[in-house]
Design a protein around this motif. Structure first.
Motif, PDB file in Angstrom:
ATOM      1  N   HIS A  58      29.809 -22.028   9.479  1.00 53.01           N
ATOM      2  CA  HIS A  58      28.874 -20.960   9.868  1.00 53.01           C
ATOM      3  C   HIS A  58      29.257 -19.635   9.216  1.00 53.01           C
ATOM      4  O   HIS A  58      28.387 -18.892   8.753  1.00 53.01           O
ATOM      5  CB  HIS A  58      28.811 -20.812  11.388  1.00 53.01           C
ATOM      6  N   CYS A  60      30.910 -19.236   6.374  1.00 52.73           N
ATOM      7  CA  CYS A  60      30.600 -19.328   4.939  1.00 52.73           C
ATOM      8  C   CYS A  60      29.104 -19.150   4.693  1.00 52.73           C
ATOM      9  O   CYS A  60      28.702 -18.441   3.758  1.00 52.73           O
ATOM     10  CB  CYS A  60      31.062 -20.670   4.377  1.00 52.73           C
ATOM     11  N   ASN A  61      28.286 -19.765   5.529  1.00 50.12           N
ATOM     12  CA  ASN A  61      26.833 -19.622   5.387  1.00 50.12           C
ATOM     13  C   ASN A  61      26.411 -18.167   5.592  1.00 50.12           C
ATOM     14  O   ASN A  61      25.566 -17.642   4.870  1.00 50.12           O
ATOM     15  CB  ASN A  61      26.086 -20.527   6.366  1.00 50.12           C
ATOM     16  N   CYS A  64      27.457 -16.142   2.532  1.00 50.86           N
ATOM     17  CA  CYS A  64      26.566 -16.439   1.400  1.00 50.86           C
ATOM     18  C   CYS A  64      25.231 -15.720   1.557  1.00 50.86           C
ATOM     19  O   CYS A  64      24.677 -15.193   0.593  1.00 50.86           O
ATOM     20  CB  CYS A  64      26.350 -17.937   1.267  1.00 50.86           C
ATOM     21  N   THR A  65      24.716 -15.684   2.782  1.00 44.52           N
ATOM     22  CA  THR A  65      23.456 -14.990   3.057  1.00 44.52           C
ATOM     23  C   THR A  65      23.626 -13.494   2.809  1.00 44.52           C
ATOM     24  O   THR A  65      22.757 -12.867   2.189  1.00 44.52           O
ATOM     25  CB  THR A  65      23.002 -15.242   4.512  1.00 44.52           C
TER      26      THR A  65
END
Length: 71
Positions: A58, A60-61, A64-65
């Motif tokens: 979560h 990392c996501n 990235c966002t």
């Protein structure tokens, strides 16, 4: 199924270690109690590892966002 190492310490307690899970060990007064304790410790170790993995995914996501939108 995990392999464990069971032995007695100098005070007569049974010690059990699960070498494939770093730091996962338990003890008990009887061999039966010790094996029951390590089953519980292994289950807790795996559950905690899964939670940490999901938290990491979560994070990392999210990062990235943020990078995608320059936040």
């Amino acid at each position: 199924m995990r392999q464990v190492i069971v032995y007695r310490d100098e005070d007569g307690y049974w010690i059990v270690e699960c070498p494939s899970l770093k730091g996962c060990l338990s003890q008990g007064k009887t061999k039966h109690e010790t094996l029951s304790n390590i089953k519980e410790a292994i289950a807790g170790y795996i559950a905690a590892s899964r939670r940490l993995t999901l938290d990491y995914i979560h994070l990392c996501n999210f990062l990235c966002t943020c990078a995608k939108y320059h936040i």
